[in-house]
Design an enzyme around this catalytic site. Sequence first.
Site, short mmCIF file in Angstrom:
data_model
loop_
_atom_site.label_atom_id
_atom_site.label_comp_id
_atom_site.label_asym_id
_atom_site.label_seq_id
_atom_site.Cartn_x
_atom_site.Cartn_y
_atom_site.Cartn_z
CG ASP A 256 -2.17 1.06 1.18
OD1 ASP A 256 -3.15 0.47 1.10
OD2 ASP A 256 -2.12 2.04 1.29
CB ILE A 257 0.56 4.39 -2.15
CG1 ILE A 257 1.76 5.20 -2.78
CG2 ILE A 257 -0.55 5.09 -1.92
CD1 ILE A 257 1.45 5.63 -3.89
CG ASN B 229 -12.86 -0.81 3.72
OD1 ASN B 229 -13.10 -1.50 4.81
ND2 ASN B 229 -11.75 0.02 3.61
CD GLN C 266 -15.04 -0.23 -2.62
OE1 GLN C 266 -16.03 -0.45 -2.24
NE2 GLN C 266 -14.33 -0.91 -3.67
CG HIS D 261 -8.65 -2.85 -2.42
ND1 HIS D 261 -9.53 -2.12 -3.12
CD2 HIS D 261 -8.69 -2.01 -1.28
CE1 HIS D 261 -10.10 -0.75 -2.42
NE2 HIS D 261 -9.54 -1.16 -1.13
CG HIS E 211 -7.23 -2.96 3.05
ND1 HIS E 211 -6.36 -1.73 2.88
CD2 HIS E 211 -8.28 -2.45 2.80
CE1 HIS E 211 -6.98 -0.79 2.36
NE2 HIS E 211 -8.14 -1.45 2.24
P1 5GP Z 1 -9.77 1.51 0.66
O1 5GP Z 1 -10.19 2.57 1.40
O2 5GP Z 1 -10.75 1.37 -0.69
O3 5GP Z 1 -10.35 0.26 1.30
O4 5GP Z 1 -8.35 1.49 0.09
C1 5GP Z 1 -7.51 1.87 -0.78
C2 5GP Z 1 -6.24 1.65 -0.35
O5 5GP Z 1 -5.47 1.64 -1.58
C3 5GP Z 1 -5.60 2.81 0.54
O6 5GP Z 1 -4.92 1.96 1.76
C4 5GP Z 1 -4.65 3.56 -0.41
O7 5GP Z 1 -3.58 3.76 0.43
C5 5GP Z 1 -4.21 2.39 -1.27
N1 5GP Z 1 -3.93 3.22 -2.72
C6 5GP Z 1 -4.58 3.92 -3.24
N2 5GP Z 1 -3.95 4.45 -4.48
C7 5GP Z 1 -2.89 3.64 -4.46
C8 5GP Z 1 -1.90 3.59 -5.31
O8 5GP Z 1 -1.71 4.37 -6.28
N3 5GP Z 1 -0.78 2.70 -5.12
C9 5GP Z 1 -0.85 1.90 -4.02
N4 5GP Z 1 0.00 0.86 -4.00
N5 5GP Z 1 -1.71 1.79 -3.16
C10 5GP Z 1 -2.79 2.87 -3.31
#
Ligand code: 5GP
Length: 137
Positions: free
Chosen positions: A32-33, A88, A95, A101, A103
């Site tokens: 994760d970034i 999520n 989300q 995805h 985590h």
């Molecule tokens: P969500 O909130 O949708 O469950 O999680 C999205 C996740 O994707 C977040 O933890 C965010 O840091 C990660 N993320 C978003 N854009 C990128 C990206 O371009 N590269 C990577 N490696 N992670 C990303």
Amino acid sequence: MKKDNCIFCKIAAGEIPSTTIYEDQDFRVILDIEPASKGHALILPKEHYANLYELSDELAAKALLVAKKVITVMTDVLGCDGYNVLQNNGEAAGQTVFHFHMHLIPRYQDDNVNIKWNPGTISEELKEEILAKIKEK
Ligand code: 5GP
Ligand code: ZN
């Protein structure tokens, strides 16, 4: 199918570089970034599914096997003390990227990662209401 303008489609396809810690025919697992903790990773299917509702049964089953495989290796690699595996579905659930995805969040004793909710209560009436509605399905 891939979806235009979906960042996770592009990352999963290798069109945008990522730190890939595992890959097979169906999934890419990346760091994760903006990690919640050291080693926070995301399991991405290579095809586009917005969320768990859309994911095929076959990939849903495989995703959990990938999670198991990756956290087993990474627990050793990172020396972490536990793992949260979560995902999520929908904006209301937090989300932010609408490509399924999962985590994988390594946990370390006394880390400050915050995955908590305030415990609520449930009445007998509400339990019965929920069960009755399920029976209608
Ligand atoms: P969500 O909130 O949708 O469950 O999680 C999205 C996740 O994707 C977040 O933890 C965010 O840091 C990660 N993320 C978003 N854009 C990128 C990206 O371009 N590269 C990577 N490696 N992670 C990303
Ligand atoms: Zn996508």
